[in-house]
Design a protein around this motif. Sequence first.
Motif, short mmCIF file in Angstrom:
data_model
loop_
_atom_site.label_atom_id
_atom_site.label_comp_id
_atom_site.label_asym_id
_atom_site.label_seq_id
_atom_site.Cartn_x
_atom_site.Cartn_y
_atom_site.Cartn_z
N ILE A 212 0.88 -1.17 0.00
CA ILE A 212 0.00 0.00 0.00
C ILE A 212 0.91 1.22 0.00
CG2 ILE A 212 -1.85 1.19 1.22
CD1 ILE A 212 -2.39 -1.56 2.60
N TYR A 213 0.86 1.99 -1.02
CA TYR A 213 1.83 3.07 -1.16
C TYR A 213 1.44 4.33 -0.38
CZ TYR A 213 4.76 6.60 -3.26
OH TYR A 213 5.64 7.62 -3.46
N LYS A 214 0.33 4.96 -0.72
CA LYS A 214 -0.04 6.23 -0.09
C LYS A 214 -0.81 6.03 1.22
CE LYS A 214 1.27 9.11 -3.41
NZ LYS A 214 1.86 10.41 -3.35
N GLY A 215 -1.38 4.87 1.38
CA GLY A 215 -2.16 4.59 2.59
C GLY A 215 -1.28 4.37 3.79
N LYS A 216 -0.92 3.12 4.04
CA LYS A 216 -0.11 2.82 5.22
C LYS A 216 1.12 2.02 4.86
CE LYS A 216 -3.06 2.96 9.24
NZ LYS A 216 -3.44 2.21 10.40
N ALA A 217 1.08 0.76 5.28
CA ALA A 217 2.26 -0.11 5.19
C ALA A 217 2.68 -0.35 3.75
CB ALA A 217 1.99 -1.44 5.87
N ARG A 218 3.95 -0.40 3.53
CA ARG A 218 4.51 -0.81 2.24
C ARG A 218 5.21 -2.14 2.48
NH1 ARG A 218 5.98 4.64 2.31
NH2 ARG A 218 8.07 4.08 2.90
N GLY A 219 4.66 -3.16 1.94
CA GLY A 219 5.29 -4.47 2.07
C GLY A 219 4.81 -5.26 3.26
N MET A 220 3.55 -5.69 3.26
CA MET A 220 3.03 -6.56 4.31
C MET A 220 2.77 -7.94 3.72
SD MET A 220 -0.42 -6.34 6.59
CE MET A 220 -1.45 -7.08 5.35
N THR A 221 3.15 -8.97 4.43
CA THR A 221 2.95 -10.34 3.99
C THR A 221 2.08 -11.05 5.00
OG1 THR A 221 5.13 -10.30 2.99
CG2 THR A 221 4.16 -12.44 3.32
N ASP A 222 1.20 -11.90 4.50
CA ASP A 222 0.29 -12.64 5.37
C ASP A 222 0.21 -14.07 4.87
OD1 ASP A 222 -2.08 -12.54 7.41
OD2 ASP A 222 -2.88 -13.54 5.64
N ILE A 223 0.21 -15.01 5.80
CA ILE A 223 0.00 -16.41 5.45
C ILE A 223 -0.93 -17.02 6.48
CG2 ILE A 223 2.07 -17.19 6.66
CD1 ILE A 223 2.32 -19.31 4.39
N ALA A 224 -1.87 -17.82 6.00
CA ALA A 224 -2.83 -18.48 6.87
C ALA A 224 -2.57 -19.97 6.89
CB ALA A 224 -4.26 -18.21 6.39
N GLY A 225 -2.90 -20.61 8.01
CA GLY A 225 -2.72 -22.05 8.11
C GLY A 225 -3.03 -22.55 9.50
N HIS A 226 -2.67 -23.80 9.75
CA HIS A 226 -2.89 -24.40 11.06
C HIS A 226 -1.92 -23.79 12.07
CE1 HIS A 226 -3.14 -27.37 14.26
NE2 HIS A 226 -4.35 -27.65 13.76
N PRO A 227 -2.39 -23.49 13.27
CA PRO A 227 -1.52 -22.85 14.28
C PRO A 227 -0.22 -23.60 14.55
CG PRO A 227 -3.79 -22.81 15.01
CD PRO A 227 -3.76 -23.64 13.76
N ASN A 228 -0.25 -24.93 14.66
CA ASN A 228 0.98 -25.67 14.94
C ASN A 228 2.01 -25.45 13.85
OD1 ASN A 228 -0.19 -26.75 17.24
ND2 ASN A 228 -0.80 -28.64 16.24
N PHE A 229 1.59 -25.56 12.61
CA PHE A 229 2.51 -25.39 11.49
C PHE A 229 3.06 -23.96 11.48
CE2 PHE A 229 3.48 -24.22 7.12
CZ PHE A 229 4.39 -25.20 6.79
N LEU A 230 2.19 -22.97 11.67
CA LEU A 230 2.65 -21.58 11.59
C LEU A 230 3.58 -21.21 12.73
CD1 LEU A 230 -0.50 -19.71 10.27
CD2 LEU A 230 1.49 -20.53 9.01
N LYS A 231 3.36 -21.76 13.91
CA LYS A 231 4.29 -21.50 15.02
C LYS A 231 5.68 -22.05 14.70
CE LYS A 231 0.84 -21.51 18.71
NZ LYS A 231 0.31 -22.27 19.84
N GLU A 232 5.71 -23.25 14.12
CA GLU A 232 6.99 -23.86 13.74
C GLU A 232 7.63 -23.11 12.58
OE1 GLU A 232 5.70 -27.87 13.07
OE2 GLU A 232 5.27 -28.20 15.19
#
Length: 103
Positions: free
Chosen positions: A54-74
Amino acid sequence: QSSINEQNFCEKLEELGLPERKTFCLHFPNYIPEKYLRDYIRRIFDGDGSVSVIYKGKARGMTDIAGHPNFLKELKSAMEKVLPINIVFYQNSKNCAHLKINR
C-alpha cells in the motif's frame, strides 16, 4: 494392466505420508537442510500466502500467510532463525492462524 482410481490414489498418498485433511495434522518438517530452508519457506508463501503493498495509505510491504496454528508457530520459529524480520502470530480459532510480516 494397472488402473488408478480415487480410492487407490488416496491410499497410495497416505502410504507416502500424506494423510487425509493434512491441514489439521501438518507440522513444519525438521529434515530440510539449512541451505534449502529459504527456498522451502518461499514456496510456502507462493502456495498459501499473500503480499500487499500500500503506497499512499499505510504499510509498504506486508505479507500474510494463513494455516494451522501448529505449522505456523513452527514456521515462525524457523523463519526467525534465518531472517532478521518481525513476525507476528495471530490465532483466529482452534484450527486457523495467521503470520503477518511487516516491513
